[in-house]
Scaffold this active site. Structure first.
Site, PDB file in Angstrom:
ATOM      1  CB  ALA A 271      77.054 101.977  87.856  1.00  0.00           C
TER       2      ALA A 271
ATOM      3  CB  VAL B  55      75.610  98.928  91.658  1.00  0.00           C
ATOM      4  CG1 VAL B  55      75.734 100.092  90.385  1.00  0.00           C
ATOM      5  CG2 VAL B  55      74.169  98.413  91.679  1.00  0.00           C
ATOM      6  CG  HIS B  56      80.926  96.139  89.065  1.00  0.00           C
ATOM      7  ND1 HIS B  56      81.473  96.250  87.787  1.00  0.00           N
ATOM      8  CD2 HIS B  56      80.477  95.020  89.384  1.00  0.00           C
ATOM      9  CE1 HIS B  56      81.035  95.242  87.343  1.00  0.00           C
ATOM     10  NE2 HIS B  56      80.510  94.271  88.130  1.00  0.00           N
ATOM     11  CB  SER B  57      82.576 100.726  86.436  1.00  0.00           C
ATOM     12  OG  SER B  57      83.231 101.456  87.272  1.00  0.00           O
TER      13      SER B  57
ATOM     14  CD  GLU C 280      78.133  92.674  86.230  1.00  0.00           C
ATOM     15  OE1 GLU C 280      79.252  92.950  85.939  1.00  0.00           O
ATOM     16  OE2 GLU C 280      77.701  92.374  87.281  1.00  0.00           O
TER      17      GLU C 280
END
Length: 233
Positions: free
Chosen positions: A161, A156-158, A232
Site C-alpha cells: 500500500a 494490499v497490506h502496509s 513483492e
C-alpha cells in the site's frame, strides 16, 4: 515530530515509518524520555520544534495524553513561528500514514488528516470517515482509467500500500482507486489509510481513475505496478 515517554518506542516508531516512506523522506525529530528515563520535557520539545523552523509546518505525534500536554506547554516556550499541529491519531499507525503522505508532497492539512484517520484502515467494514482534502480537478483535465488484478498473496497490506501511495503521489493528477471485486472505495491513491481500507486481497480487481496533466502516465504506471506485485513479486 515524535513526542514519547520512551525513547526506544519513539525510535522504533520512526524506523517502521521510514521503511514505508522509502525514497523521499520527511524531516523528523524525536523528543522522548526525561532525564534519561521515562517522561516528557517541554523544553526539549520546544527545542526540537525550533530545529524545524524552516519547514512549512510541523505535525506532532504523541503516545500519551500527558505528552500532548507537554507539547502544548512547549508551544509557549518555542521561539519559532511555523504552524504546529498536535495530532490525536494513534502513534504507530498515525506516524506511518503521515510519513507516507508527507513523502509524496502532501500539505500539512493532508498529512494531519492521514494521521488522524489512521485507525480507519483497521475498521474493515467502513470507509475512512475524514479523508484527506483534495484539490478539485481542472474542468478540462485529461482523464484515464485502467483495471489491474492483484497478484500479491497477502493482498494490499502496509508495504505494498505504501508503494502504491508513493507512486500515486508522484504525479500531477487526482488519482482514485477502487476495489471492484469487494465494491469498496474509491479512495485517494496517495493515501496509505485509504488504500488499506479497500481490504484488497489476492485476485481482487482494482480500478484506477485519474484526472490531470499526468493522468495517462500515472494510470499506466500504477497498472503495471499492481500487475507486477507492488514490489513483492
Amino acid at each position: 515530530m515524535i513526542v514519547s515517554h520512551s525513547e526506544p518506542l519513539a525510535r522504533a516508531t520512526v524506523d517502521l515509518a521510514m521503511q514505508m516512506a522509502q525514497g523521499e523522506r520527511p524531516e523528523v525529530r524525536i523528543a522522548a524520555g526525561a532525564d534519561g528515563g521515562f517522561g516528557t520535557d517541554a523544553a526539549a520539545i520546544a527545542a526540537a520544534i525550533d530545529e524545524l523552523a524552516d519547514l512549512e509546518g510541523v505535525l506532532v505525534m504523541t503516545d500519551l495524553g500527558s505528552a500532548a500536554l507537554s507539547t502544548d506547554l512547549a508551544l509557549d516556550l518555542r521561539e519559532s513561528t511555523q504552524p504546529v499541529r498536535i495530532s490525536d491519531g494513534p502513534l504507530v499507525e498515525g506516524t506511518t500514514a503521515a510519513f507516507v503522505r508527507a513523502a509524496t508532497g502532501g500539505t500539512l492539512d493532508e498529512v494531519a488528516a492521514e494521521a488522524a484517520n489512521a485507525l480507519a484502515a483497521k475498521r474493515r467494514e467502513e470507509e475512512p470517515s475524514t479523508p484527506a482534502p483534495e484539490p478539485a480537478p481542472e474542468p478540462a483535465a485529461a482523464e484515464a482509467s485502467a483495471e489491474a488484478t492483484l497478484v500479491n498473496p497477502l493482498g494490499v497490506h502496509s508495504r505494498p500500500a505504501a508503494a502504491l501511495a508513493r507512486t500515486a503521489g508522484g504525479y500531477d493528477a487526482r488519482i482514485r482507486i477502487r476495489n471492484v471485486t469487494a465494491d469498496r472505495g474509491p479512495v485517494n491513491g496517495a493515501s496509505l489509510v485509504g488504500l488499506l481500507s479497500l481490504a484488497a486481497a489476492k485476485d481482487h480487481v482494482l480500478r484506477i481513475d485519474a484526472q490531470g496533466p499526468d493522468a495517462a502516465t500515472a494510470v499506466e504506471e500504477l497498472r503495471k505496478l499492481i500487475a507486477d506485485g507492488l514490489g513483492e513479486a
